[in-house]
Design an enzyme around this catalytic site. Structure first.
Site, PDB file in Angstrom:
ATOM      1  N   HIS A  55      38.110  34.249  37.032  1.00  0.00           N
ATOM      2  CA  HIS A  55      36.788  33.490  37.321  1.00  0.00           C
ATOM      3  C   HIS A  55      37.456  31.900  37.628  1.00  0.00           C
ATOM      4  O   HIS A  55      36.799  31.416  38.574  1.00  0.00           O
ATOM      5  CB  HIS A  55      35.912  33.541  36.262  1.00  0.00           C
ATOM      6  CG  HIS A  55      35.405  34.683  35.999  1.00  0.00           C
ATOM      7  ND1 HIS A  55      35.244  35.143  34.805  1.00  0.00           N
ATOM      8  CD2 HIS A  55      34.502  35.488  36.753  1.00  0.00           C
ATOM      9  CE1 HIS A  55      34.654  36.471  34.774  1.00  0.00           C
ATOM     10  NE2 HIS A  55      34.151  36.628  36.149  1.00  0.00           N
ATOM     11  N   LYS A  91      23.744  44.782  32.609  1.00  0.00           N
ATOM     12  CA  LYS A  91      25.073  44.680  32.008  1.00  0.00           C
ATOM     13  C   LYS A  91      25.053  44.646  30.482  1.00  0.00           C
ATOM     14  O   LYS A  91      26.118  45.113  30.197  1.00  0.00           O
ATOM     15  CB  LYS A  91      26.060  43.658  32.634  1.00  0.00           C
ATOM     16  CG  LYS A  91      26.312  43.883  34.170  1.00  0.00           C
ATOM     17  CD  LYS A  91      27.255  43.038  34.695  1.00  0.00           C
ATOM     18  CE  LYS A  91      27.811  43.156  36.052  1.00  0.00           C
ATOM     19  NZ  LYS A  91      28.534  42.008  36.447  1.00  0.00           N
ATOM     20  N   ARG A 130      37.730  41.483  44.162  1.00  0.00           N
ATOM     21  CA  ARG A 130      39.105  41.756  43.493  1.00  0.00           C
ATOM     22  C   ARG A 130      39.736  42.966  44.397  1.00  0.00           C
ATOM     23  O   ARG A 130      41.064  43.031  44.585  1.00  0.00           O
ATOM     24  CB  ARG A 130      38.777  42.404  42.100  1.00  0.00           C
ATOM     25  CG  ARG A 130      38.676  41.096  41.314  1.00  0.00           C
ATOM     26  CD  ARG A 130      38.407  41.676  39.870  1.00  0.00           C
ATOM     27  NE  ARG A 130      37.355  42.687  39.964  1.00  0.00           N
ATOM     28  CZ  ARG A 130      35.978  42.736  39.414  1.00  0.00           C
ATOM     29  NH1 ARG A 130      36.159  41.987  38.097  1.00  0.00           N
ATOM     30  NH2 ARG A 130      35.307  43.529  39.609  1.00  0.00           N
ATOM     31  N   SER A 189      36.073  41.380  33.493  1.00  0.00           N
ATOM     32  CA  SER A 189      35.848  41.009  32.273  1.00  0.00           C
ATOM     33  C   SER A 189      35.654  42.300  31.281  1.00  0.00           C
ATOM     34  O   SER A 189      35.879  42.481  30.148  1.00  0.00           O
ATOM     35  CB  SER A 189      34.254  40.211  32.121  1.00  0.00           C
ATOM     36  OG  SER A 189      34.701  38.843  32.715  1.00  0.00           O
TER      37      SER A 189
END
Length: 161
Positions: free
Chosen positions: A17, A41, A92, A130
């Protein structure tokens, strides 16, 4: 003034990030790092904790054109209210692109004035997620290559009270 928004859950904020934040901040007059109040989430950190972590980590970067905010609801509505012209999305892997491209299409239909820019993760951070950082921490692994000592300490405290 050209304003961009880099939205995310940031649960927790990682070196990946921070890499996107540094690079995006160099492209715009102002970058808003916007932490989403996210329900689907089920974040480990509360919204206030995530905001605090982002503020602490971005302060270390020494960048003066960044603000950290929270948002909920539609991202394009938030971006419009903040006079942002661009949404920054980090990529990514190819799997990220498919999801992000769908989001781009939907956001474009909701507000065609707001553009999306995809920034690929740097080669040293392309694998950091994460979710995986939390999993490595839960299993007792070393996360020092993925997050700062400050984030690591708070994450370990959170998962091993």
């Amino acid at each position: 003034m050209k304003i961009a928004i880099y939205p995310g859950t940031f649960d927790p904020v990682t070196f990946g990030h921070l890499d996107i934040i540094k690079r995006a901040s160099s492209l715009f007059d102002h970058l808003i790092v916007a932490a989403a109040k996210d329900n689907y989430k089920n974040p480990l950190f509360s919204l206030d904790e995530r905001l605090e972590l982002i503020q602490e980590e971005t302060k270390v970067l020494g960048l003066t054109n960044i603000s950290v905010e929270k948002f909920e609801g539609l991202l394009v509505e938030y971006a419009s209210k903040r006079n942002a012209i661009v949404i920054i999305r980090g990529l990514r892997a190819v799997s990220d692109f498919e999801y992000e491209f769908q989001m781009f299409g939907m956001n474009s239909k909701l507000d065609s004035e707001i553009q999306t820019i995809f920034l690929p993760a740097s080669e040293t951070n392309h694998f950091i997620a994460s979710k995986l950082v939390k999993e490595v921490a839960r299993l007792g692994g070393d996360i020092s290559k993925f997050a700062s000592p400050n984030v690591a300490q708070k994450l370990l405290k959170k998962i091993k009270p």
